[in-house]
Design a protein around this motif. Structure first.
Motif, PDB file in Angstrom:
ATOM      1  N   ILE A 258       0.831  -1.214   0.000  1.00 48.75           N
ATOM      2  CA  ILE A 258       0.000   0.000   0.000  1.00 48.75           C
ATOM      3  C   ILE A 258       0.866   1.264   0.000  1.00 48.75           C
ATOM      4  O   ILE A 258       0.365   2.371  -0.122  1.00 48.75           O
ATOM      5  N   GLY A 259       2.181   1.080   0.156  1.00 50.60           N
ATOM      6  CA  GLY A 259       3.101   2.216   0.093  1.00 50.60           C
ATOM      7  C   GLY A 259       2.949   3.177   1.262  1.00 50.60           C
ATOM      8  O   GLY A 259       3.193   4.375   1.111  1.00 50.60           O
ATOM      9  N   GLN A 260       2.497   2.648   2.417  1.00 49.68           N
ATOM     10  CA  GLN A 260       2.303   3.544   3.565  1.00 49.68           C
ATOM     11  C   GLN A 260       2.872   2.962   4.854  1.00 49.68           C
ATOM     12  O   GLN A 260       2.943   1.743   5.011  1.00 49.68           O
ATOM     13  N   VAL A 261       3.248   3.900   5.751  1.00 54.10           N
ATOM     14  CA  VAL A 261       3.764   3.493   7.063  1.00 54.10           C
ATOM     15  C   VAL A 261       2.650   2.794   7.829  1.00 54.10           C
ATOM     16  O   VAL A 261       1.532   3.287   7.884  1.00 54.10           O
ATOM     17  N   TYR A 262       2.965   1.638   8.398  1.00 56.46           N
ATOM     18  CA  TYR A 262       1.925   0.975   9.192  1.00 56.46           C
ATOM     19  C   TYR A 262       2.413   0.577  10.576  1.00 56.46           C
ATOM     20  O   TYR A 262       1.616   0.156  11.417  1.00 56.46           O
ATOM     21  N   SER A 263       3.730   0.714  10.827  1.00 54.86           N
ATOM     22  CA  SER A 263       4.223   0.458  12.186  1.00 54.86           C
ATOM     23  C   SER A 263       5.576   1.141  12.346  1.00 54.86           C
ATOM     24  O   SER A 263       6.061   1.784  11.406  1.00 54.86           O
ATOM     25  N   HIS A 264       6.163   0.999  13.532  1.00 55.13           N
ATOM     26  CA  HIS A 264       7.388   1.741  13.842  1.00 55.13           C
ATOM     27  C   HIS A 264       8.387   0.815  14.529  1.00 55.13           C
ATOM     28  O   HIS A 264       8.004  -0.045  15.320  1.00 55.13           O
ATOM     29  N   ILE A 265       9.668   1.047  14.211  1.00 55.93           N
ATOM     30  CA  ILE A 265      10.734   0.150  14.681  1.00 55.93           C
ATOM     31  C   ILE A 265      11.679   0.925  15.592  1.00 55.93           C
ATOM     32  O   ILE A 265      12.041   2.069  15.257  1.00 55.93           O
ATOM     33  N   PRO A 266      12.149   0.321  16.676  1.00 54.02           N
ATOM     34  CA  PRO A 266      13.136   1.021  17.511  1.00 54.02           C
ATOM     35  C   PRO A 266      14.374   1.374  16.691  1.00 54.02           C
ATOM     36  O   PRO A 266      14.899   0.534  15.961  1.00 54.02           O
ATOM     37  N   ASP A 267      14.804   2.624  16.830  1.00 52.38           N
ATOM     38  CA  ASP A 267      15.999   3.087  16.113  1.00 52.38           C
ATOM     39  C   ASP A 267      17.198   2.856  17.054  1.00 52.38           C
ATOM     40  O   ASP A 267      17.709   3.772  17.675  1.00 52.38           O
ATOM     41  N   SER A 268      17.637   1.602  17.118  1.00 50.83           N
ATOM     42  CA  SER A 268      18.639   1.226  18.137  1.00 50.83           C
ATOM     43  C   SER A 268      20.033   1.668  17.721  1.00 50.83           C
ATOM     44  O   SER A 268      20.310   1.882  16.541  1.00 50.83           O
ATOM     45  N   ASP A 269      20.902   1.803  18.725  1.00 52.89           N
ATOM     46  CA  ASP A 269      22.291   2.198  18.451  1.00 52.89           C
ATOM     47  C   ASP A 269      23.249   1.394  19.336  1.00 52.89           C
ATOM     48  O   ASP A 269      22.866   0.388  19.949  1.00 52.89           O
ATOM     49  N   THR A 270      24.467   1.869  19.435  1.00 51.19           N
ATOM     50  CA  THR A 270      25.509   1.165  20.187  1.00 51.19           C
ATOM     51  C   THR A 270      25.082   0.857  21.621  1.00 51.19           C
ATOM     52  O   THR A 270      25.411  -0.213  22.157  1.00 51.19           O
ATOM     53  N   ASP A 271      24.350   1.787  22.258  1.00 46.15           N
ATOM     54  CA  ASP A 271      23.963   1.574  23.658  1.00 46.15           C
ATOM     55  C   ASP A 271      23.013   0.382  23.796  1.00 46.15           C
ATOM     56  O   ASP A 271      23.109  -0.399  24.748  1.00 46.15           O
ATOM     57  N   ASP A 272      22.094   0.248  22.822  1.00 43.50           N
ATOM     58  CA  ASP A 272      21.160  -0.885  22.879  1.00 43.50           C
ATOM     59  C   ASP A 272      21.910  -2.202  22.641  1.00 43.50           C
ATOM     60  O   ASP A 272      21.620  -3.215  23.273  1.00 43.50           O
ATOM     61  N   VAL A 273      22.863  -2.158  21.703  1.00 45.97           N
ATOM     62  CA  VAL A 273      23.650  -3.367  21.422  1.00 45.97           C
ATOM     63  C   VAL A 273      24.461  -3.748  22.661  1.00 45.97           C
ATOM     64  O   VAL A 273      24.559  -4.920  23.027  1.00 45.97           O
ATOM     65  N   GLN A 274      25.007  -2.751  23.346  1.00 38.97           N
ATOM     66  CA  GLN A 274      25.779  -3.032  24.559  1.00 38.97           C
ATOM     67  C   GLN A 274      24.894  -3.687  25.629  1.00 38.97           C
ATOM     68  O   GLN A 274      25.280  -4.658  26.269  1.00 38.97           O
ATOM     69  N   ARG A 275      23.672  -3.152  25.758  1.00 36.53           N
ATOM     70  CA  ARG A 275      22.729  -3.716  26.723  1.00 36.53           C
ATOM     71  C   ARG A 275      22.417  -5.178  26.364  1.00 36.53           C
ATOM     72  O   ARG A 275      22.346  -6.046  27.231  1.00 36.53           O
ATOM     73  N   ALA A 276      22.226  -5.394  25.067  1.00 34.75           N
ATOM     74  CA  ALA A 276      21.923  -6.760  24.597  1.00 34.75           C
ATOM     75  C   ALA A 276      23.121  -7.671  24.862  1.00 34.75           C
ATOM     76  O   ALA A 276      22.965  -8.816  25.315  1.00 34.75           O
ATOM     77  N   TYR A 277      24.312  -7.149  24.608  1.00 36.09           N
ATOM     78  CA  TYR A 277      25.507  -7.951  24.847  1.00 36.09           C
ATOM     79  C   TYR A 277      25.611  -8.333  26.328  1.00 36.09           C
ATOM     80  O   TYR A 277      25.890  -9.491  26.671  1.00 36.09           O
ATOM     81  N   GLU A 278      25.369  -7.359  27.205  1.00 41.77           N
ATOM     82  CA  GLU A 278      25.512  -7.635  28.650  1.00 41.77           C
ATOM     83  C   GLU A 278      24.505  -8.692  29.108  1.00 41.77           C
ATOM     84  O   GLU A 278      24.824  -9.556  29.931  1.00 41.77           O
TER      85      GLU A 278
END
Ligand code: NDP
Length: 484
Positions: free
Chosen positions: A31-51
């Motif tokens: 449909i060519g339209q936004v229908y949901s939203h994704i977390p715009d993760s960065d290094t800090d989120d990856v670090q949290r995931a790693y820990e």
């Protein structure tokens, strides 16, 4: 199990937004339209995931394979029980026909998990006896925390193809699906919670490749990277990870030849060649985009193939009669159209299709649709015949001899897969040996046995996935020599 409007990361067993609380738009390509939203993760989120993964590793890796098997098998069952919901979400997110997601993508996702859950129970290592002196045995130990990054074309199918062997082998994982198709990975997070996967064993971080993805690659303590995606991205990943001495598995692009000899089963070949050319809009790394046909049947092939291609239905991904849904994103649609324009500049004769998007009516008016395209008359060494398009675009070319077609087939930088059509078993064997490809299909296409090695040569990748190869990749061999 329904999709949500705001997708969350899955870190330490919890569904959480990115630390920045920023989101990226997620578009429904039909449909060519936004229908949901994704977390715009960065290094800090990856670090949290790693820990979180680091905390989970001692217990998960020592839990014993029977227990890991039971949890992963439960996860596979939950996906299977929610097949329709997963398939609908995959179709909306990627533009592919619902029937394809229902019959191929999602079944393969739960099969992947079940396959590796059981494979670990049969995985064995070697021992080498030095008579009268010592015995050597090889321990196969999990690597630790590993990174898995997958593309948008077969979202849950390829995501699970990586994380399942990693987890089964006792590793903890920080994974990122493509930002273009994140929904089923999010639903997988919920399934993991339901299946009782211990917190932190699998962490899914959403966001952009160059930001969240690159943070996984650069993390100094993530010891191995399993990546599927484009060759250029693979090159970038190798440039970062190789000097850090990380273990790397790279499954990259393809420009696969489909070689058709005059003695083939013509009807079977035509039907399969339609699939190998245009399944998933040609957005499968294994699609055969260069079709070489032996001259005695070239004209017959051309007529039948073009006629049948023109009959393929493009449109509503939820219609039973649809063959080709939407292209996965606007940017990719534009890239494919540029490739079609280039093919015309290079002297190609467009036998069917168009360089204009297909304008649908009603709900799908703004969707990214394209008719399948067949070109002939292009030189072997032109860009159209050498570079990956990853869309519903193929070229057809006649050939006269085996030597000639082998030279054509092996002329690109890629070497992922190849298809050969012939009833001559000796020729099939001869050609298979000489093709520069990781996978050769003779008289079939995409017939997959999960126990077989999977991967490419040349610029199509490094390493192999599949079967025991994947378990070997996700474990570190350690030789123990005991003198007696
Ligand atoms: P990309 O290489 O653009 O992206 C693949 C994944 O890598 C995505 O999750 C992407 O994130 C992420 N990514 C992008 N840049 C980086 C970076 N610098 N560091 C870490 N991660 C990054 O490929 P596509 O998604 O466009 O997929 C299509 C390609 O994948 C084709 O070339 C196709 O041939 C290949 N492919 C190969 C297969 C194989 O088995 N050999 C199978 C299927 C596809 P994001 O999307 O969020 O930017």
């Amino acid at each position: 199990m329904s999709p949500d409007k705001y997708i969350k990361n899955y870190i330490d067993g919890a569904l959480v937004p990115a630390l920045s609380t920023n989101y990226i738009d997620n578009v429904n390509p039909a449909i060519g339209q936004v229908y949901s939203h994704i977390p715009d993760s960065d290094t800090d989120d990856v670090q949290r995931a790693y820990e979180a993964a680091e905390r989970a590793f001692p217990t998960w890796s020592k839990m014993g394979m029977q227990k890991r098997f039971r949890i992963l098998a439960r996860l596979a069952d939950i996906i299977e029980q929610n097949l329709d919901d997963f398939a609908a979400a995959e179709s909306i997110d990627s533009g592919k026909p619902f029937k394809t997601a229902l019959s191929i993508d999602i079944p393969r996702a739960h099969q992947n998990i079940r396959f590796f859950a059981t494979a670990i129970l049969h995985f064995a290592s070697e021992s080498h006896h030095m008579e009268g002196e010592a015995v050597n045995f090889t321990l196969r130990q999990p690597i630790g925390i590993v990174g898995c990054i997958s593309p948008w074309n077969l979202p849950l199918y390829l995501f699970t193809w990586k994380i399942a062997p990693a987890l089964a082998a006792g590793n903890c994982v920080v994974a990122k699906p493509s930002e273009i198709t994140p929904m089923t990975a999010y639903m997988l997070s919920k399934a993991c919670i339901e299946a009782g996967l211990p917190n932190g064993v699998l962490n899914i971080v959403h966001g952009e490749g160059p930001k969240a993805g690159q943070a996984i690659i650069e993390h100094p303590k993530i010891k191995a990277i399993s990546f599927t995606g484009g060759t250029n991205t693979g090159r970038k990943i190798a440039a970062t990870a190789a000097p850090m001495f990380k273990k790397l598995s790279l499954e990259l692009g393809g420009k696969n030849p489909n070689i058709i000899f005059a003695d083939c089963d013509f009807d079977q070949m035509i039907l399969t060649t339609l699939r190998s050319s245009f399944s998933n809009n040609g957005q499968i790394c294994l699609c055969g985009s260069r079709i070489y046909v032996e001259r005695p049947i070239y004209e017959r092939f051309k007529e039948e193939f073009v006629k049948k291609t023109q009959l393929m239905k493009v449109g509503d991904p939820f219609s039973e009669v649809t063959d080709l849904g939407a292209i996965s994103s606007k940017a990719h649609l534009e890239k494919i159209i540029n490739c079609i324009n280039l093919a015309e500049v290079e002297g190609g004769n467009m036998l069917c299709g168009s360089n204009e998007p297909l304008r649908m009516k009603g709900e799908y008016e703004q969707g990214y649709f394209l008719r399948p395209v067949v070109f002939e008359g292009l030189p072997i060494d032109c860009r159209t015949n050498q570079e990956e398009i990853f869309g519903p675009v193929v070229t057809i070319t006649p050939f006269d001899t085996e030597e000639e077609v082998l030279a054509y087939a092996n002329s690109t930088d890629y070497g992922l897969s190849a298809t050969v059509w012939t009833k001559d078993i000796s020729r099939a064997q001869r050609i298979s040996e000489s093709l520069q490809a990781g996978i050769v299909w003779v008289n079939c296409w995409l017939l997959r046995d999960l126990r077989t090695p999977f991967g490419g040569v040349k610029h199509s990748g490094v390493g192999r996935e599949g079967g025991l190869e994947a378990l070997r990749f996700f474990t570190e061999p350690k030789n123990v020599c005991i003198k007696y």
